[in-house]
Design an enzyme around this catalytic site. Structure first.
Site, short mmCIF file in Angstrom:
data_model
loop_
_atom_site.label_atom_id
_atom_site.label_comp_id
_atom_site.label_asym_id
_atom_site.label_seq_id
_atom_site.Cartn_x
_atom_site.Cartn_y
_atom_site.Cartn_z
CB CYS A 117 3.77 5.53 4.92
SG CYS A 117 4.52 4.63 6.28
CG HIS B 109 5.34 0.85 2.44
ND1 HIS B 109 4.63 1.99 2.14
CD2 HIS B 109 4.88 0.43 3.64
CE1 HIS B 109 3.79 2.27 3.11
NE2 HIS B 109 3.91 1.33 4.04
CG HIS C 200 3.15 -3.30 6.02
ND1 HIS C 200 4.14 -2.83 6.84
CD2 HIS C 200 2.57 -2.20 5.45
CE1 HIS C 200 4.16 -1.51 6.78
NE2 HIS C 200 3.22 -1.10 5.94
CG HIS D 232 1.12 -12.32 -2.51
ND1 HIS D 232 0.93 -13.10 -1.40
CD2 HIS D 232 2.45 -12.30 -2.74
CE1 HIS D 232 2.10 -13.55 -0.98
NE2 HIS D 232 3.04 -13.06 -1.77
CG HIS E 126 -0.36 0.31 2.51
ND1 HIS E 126 -1.04 0.95 3.52
CD2 HIS E 126 0.86 0.07 3.03
CE1 HIS E 126 -0.27 1.08 4.59
NE2 HIS E 126 0.89 0.54 4.31
CD GLU F 176 1.45 -0.43 8.76
OE1 GLU F 176 0.39 -0.11 8.22
OE2 GLU F 176 2.32 0.39 9.13
#
Length: 140
Positions: free
Chosen positions: A37, A41, A43, A78, A27, A125
């Site tokens: 952010c 990137h 997570h 994914h 996201h 996260e």
């Protein structure tokens, strides 16, 4: 998966289940205050769902654990969260992701005969940061 201990929800239901799961997704938060952010990137999100109720279904479950995992994992694993229609008018922050997962889970639970309730969704996260979403109770 490492066992996590999360805050509990006070309730009067007879049964409570908790389901841990994880999925990987990317996201970005396109806002100046998002800092790094703002760039794409990823997570590995770790979730904990708390579901409770007084009635079991015909199989003896509040809800089958597999249904919970399938609903979330098939939708988000994914993927790029920004590409999902539920985030088209907002940014896919961890807070909003937790609320959206609650909505998905509760909509599924509302279609069952035994009507369990999703009491909280926890989305981790990073190893040091997580969000808890608990819907507000509407007075009857």
């Amino acid at each position: 998966m490492m066992q996590q201990f999360y805050p509990t929800v006070s309730h009067s239901y007879c049964f409570e289940l908790n389901k841990d799961m994880h999925f990987s997704a990317a996201h970005y938060i396109p806002a100046d205050e998002a800092g790094k952010c703002a760039k794409m990137h990823g997570h590995t999100y770790h979730l904990n769902l708390t579901i409770a109720g007084d009635q079991l279904n015909d199989t003896g479950f509040l809800i089958d654990f597999k249904h919970l995992k399938d609903l979330v994992h098939k939708r988000y694993d994914h993927s790029v969260l920004n590409d999902h229609p539920e985030f088209s008018d907002t940014f896919p922050t961890t807070e909003l992701l937790a609320r959206q997962i609650h909505t998905l889970i509760q909509e599924m639970l509302d279609q069952t005969d035994n009507q369990p309730e999703c009491l909280q969704v926890i989305v981790r996260e990073t190893p040091t940061s997580y969000v808890i979403y608990r819907p507000k109770k509407v007075p009857s």
